[in-house]
Design a protein around this motif. Structure first.
Motif, PDB file in Angstrom:
ATOM      1  N   TRP A 188      -0.525 -14.863  -6.409  1.00 24.50           N
ATOM      2  CA  TRP A 188      -0.984 -14.168  -7.608  1.00 24.50           C
ATOM      3  C   TRP A 188      -0.373 -14.742  -8.878  1.00 24.50           C
ATOM      4  O   TRP A 188      -0.847 -14.452  -9.973  1.00 24.50           O
ATOM      5  CB  TRP A 188      -0.681 -12.670  -7.492  1.00 24.50           C
ATOM      6  CG  TRP A 188      -1.739 -11.957  -6.722  1.00 24.50           C
ATOM      7  CD1 TRP A 188      -1.716 -11.624  -5.396  1.00 24.50           C
ATOM      8  CD2 TRP A 188      -2.991 -11.516  -7.225  1.00 24.50           C
ATOM      9  NE1 TRP A 188      -2.879 -10.999  -5.051  1.00 24.50           N
ATOM     10  CE2 TRP A 188      -3.688 -10.917  -6.162  1.00 24.50           C
ATOM     11  CE3 TRP A 188      -3.600 -11.559  -8.478  1.00 24.50           C
ATOM     12  CZ2 TRP A 188      -4.952 -10.368  -6.306  1.00 24.50           C
ATOM     13  CZ3 TRP A 188      -4.858 -11.016  -8.625  1.00 24.50           C
ATOM     14  CH2 TRP A 188      -5.519 -10.430  -7.547  1.00 24.50           C
ATOM     15  N   VAL A 222       1.370  -8.141  -9.505  1.00 22.76           N
ATOM     16  CA  VAL A 222       0.466  -7.752  -8.419  1.00 22.76           C
ATOM     17  C   VAL A 222       0.958  -8.347  -7.107  1.00 22.76           C
ATOM     18  O   VAL A 222       0.993  -7.676  -6.078  1.00 22.76           O
ATOM     19  CB  VAL A 222      -0.983  -8.191  -8.710  1.00 22.76           C
ATOM     20  CG1 VAL A 222      -1.881  -7.946  -7.511  1.00 22.76           C
ATOM     21  CG2 VAL A 222      -1.521  -7.478  -9.935  1.00 22.76           C
ATOM     22  N   LEU A 282       4.039  -6.434  -5.954  1.00 22.49           N
ATOM     23  CA  LEU A 282       3.654  -5.115  -5.434  1.00 22.49           C
ATOM     24  C   LEU A 282       2.966  -5.227  -4.077  1.00 22.49           C
ATOM     25  O   LEU A 282       3.197  -4.410  -3.177  1.00 22.49           O
ATOM     26  CB  LEU A 282       2.741  -4.400  -6.432  1.00 22.49           C
ATOM     27  CG  LEU A 282       3.391  -3.946  -7.733  1.00 22.49           C
ATOM     28  CD1 LEU A 282       2.327  -3.521  -8.738  1.00 22.49           C
ATOM     29  CD2 LEU A 282       4.383  -2.824  -7.476  1.00 22.49           C
ATOM     30  N   ALA A 283       2.121  -6.234  -3.912  1.00 14.95           N
ATOM     31  CA  ALA A 283       1.435  -6.430  -2.631  1.00 14.95           C
ATOM     32  C   ALA A 283       2.431  -6.791  -1.531  1.00 14.95           C
ATOM     33  O   ALA A 283       2.357  -6.261  -0.420  1.00 14.95           O
ATOM     34  CB  ALA A 283       0.367  -7.512  -2.766  1.00 14.95           C
ATOM     35  N   LEU A 290      -0.856   1.227  -2.992  1.00 14.01           N
ATOM     36  CA  LEU A 290      -2.139   0.554  -3.169  1.00 14.01           C
ATOM     37  C   LEU A 290      -2.831   1.004  -4.456  1.00 14.01           C
ATOM     38  O   LEU A 290      -3.486   0.205  -5.133  1.00 14.01           O
ATOM     39  CB  LEU A 290      -3.039   0.796  -1.962  1.00 14.01           C
ATOM     40  CG  LEU A 290      -2.555   0.176  -0.651  1.00 14.01           C
ATOM     41  CD1 LEU A 290      -3.429   0.621   0.513  1.00 14.01           C
ATOM     42  CD2 LEU A 290      -2.493  -1.329  -0.741  1.00 14.01           C
ATOM     43  N   ILE A 294      -1.294  -0.900  -7.240  1.00 11.82           N
ATOM     44  CA  ILE A 294      -1.840  -2.260  -7.255  1.00 11.82           C
ATOM     45  C   ILE A 294      -3.231  -2.248  -7.884  1.00 11.82           C
ATOM     46  O   ILE A 294      -3.553  -3.094  -8.728  1.00 11.82           O
ATOM     47  CB  ILE A 294      -1.887  -2.854  -5.832  1.00 11.82           C
ATOM     48  CG1 ILE A 294      -0.469  -3.077  -5.303  1.00 11.82           C
ATOM     49  CG2 ILE A 294      -2.686  -4.148  -5.807  1.00 11.82           C
ATOM     50  CD1 ILE A 294      -0.402  -3.402  -3.824  1.00 11.82           C
ATOM     51  N   ARG A 295      -4.040  -1.291  -7.504  1.00 13.20           N
ATOM     52  CA  ARG A 295      -5.389  -1.186  -8.066  1.00 13.20           C
ATOM     53  C   ARG A 295      -5.337  -1.017  -9.586  1.00 13.20           C
ATOM     54  O   ARG A 295      -6.107  -1.635 -10.323  1.00 13.20           O
ATOM     55  CB  ARG A 295      -6.125  -0.017  -7.423  1.00 13.20           C
ATOM     56  CG  ARG A 295      -7.541   0.132  -7.894  1.00 13.20           C
ATOM     57  CD  ARG A 295      -8.227   1.241  -7.110  1.00 13.20           C
ATOM     58  NE  ARG A 295      -9.627   1.291  -7.451  1.00 13.20           N
ATOM     59  CZ  ARG A 295     -10.241   2.377  -7.890  1.00 13.20           C
ATOM     60  NH1 ARG A 295      -9.570   3.505  -8.036  1.00 13.20           N
ATOM     61  NH2 ARG A 295     -11.515   2.349  -8.171  1.00 13.20           N
ATOM     62  N   ARG A 322      -2.944  -2.020 -11.611  1.00  8.35           N
ATOM     63  CA  ARG A 322      -2.510  -3.288 -12.225  1.00  8.35           C
ATOM     64  C   ARG A 322      -3.652  -4.297 -12.237  1.00  8.35           C
ATOM     65  O   ARG A 322      -3.825  -5.042 -13.205  1.00  8.35           O
ATOM     66  CB  ARG A 322      -1.312  -3.886 -11.493  1.00  8.35           C
ATOM     67  CG  ARG A 322      -0.044  -3.060 -11.516  1.00  8.35           C
ATOM     68  CD  ARG A 322       0.416  -2.712 -12.922  1.00  8.35           C
ATOM     69  NE  ARG A 322       1.715  -2.096 -12.949  1.00  8.35           N
ATOM     70  CZ  ARG A 322       1.963  -0.815 -12.701  1.00  8.35           C
ATOM     71  NH1 ARG A 322       0.981   0.002 -12.412  1.00  8.35           N
ATOM     72  NH2 ARG A 322       3.187  -0.332 -12.754  1.00  8.35           N
TER      73      ARG A 322
END
Length: 96
Positions: free
Chosen positions: A42, A51, A54-55, A74, A77-78, A80
């Protein structure tokens, strides 16, 4: 049929093994993989480093016996992803 990934060889017409090749046109030769030196993280997306972090965290904390526990992470993440500027590397499902 995934023919570009080699799955087209199964069943009917011309089955069997096949060899493929890669010709280096520029740059340093790969030591172990044709993606050596290619950033597939990323970090290559402007603003995407967070991202990726976080993932990685969501994957590390995933619980097979409680997958719903991943939902809050999740959703972060969405959020961001939604805040990133549109880029040639990705689009949202609304853009498809």
């Amino acid at each position: 049929m995934h023919k570009t990934q080699g799955f087209g060889n199964f069943g009917g017409g011309g089955g069997g093994s096949r060899s493929e090749s890669f010709q280096l046109l520029d740059g340093e030769p790969a030591a172990t993989d044709v993606f050596d030196g290619v950033d597939t993280t990323w970090r290559q997306v402007p603003g995407g480093a967070e991202v990726g972090t976080l993932a990685d965290d969501a994957i590390a904390k995933f619980k097979l016996d409680d997958p719903a526990a991943s939902v809050p992470g999740l959703l972060v993440i969405r959020s961001r992803l939604a805040s990133l500027a549109m880029d040639r590397w990705w689009t949202t499902s609304a853009d498809n």
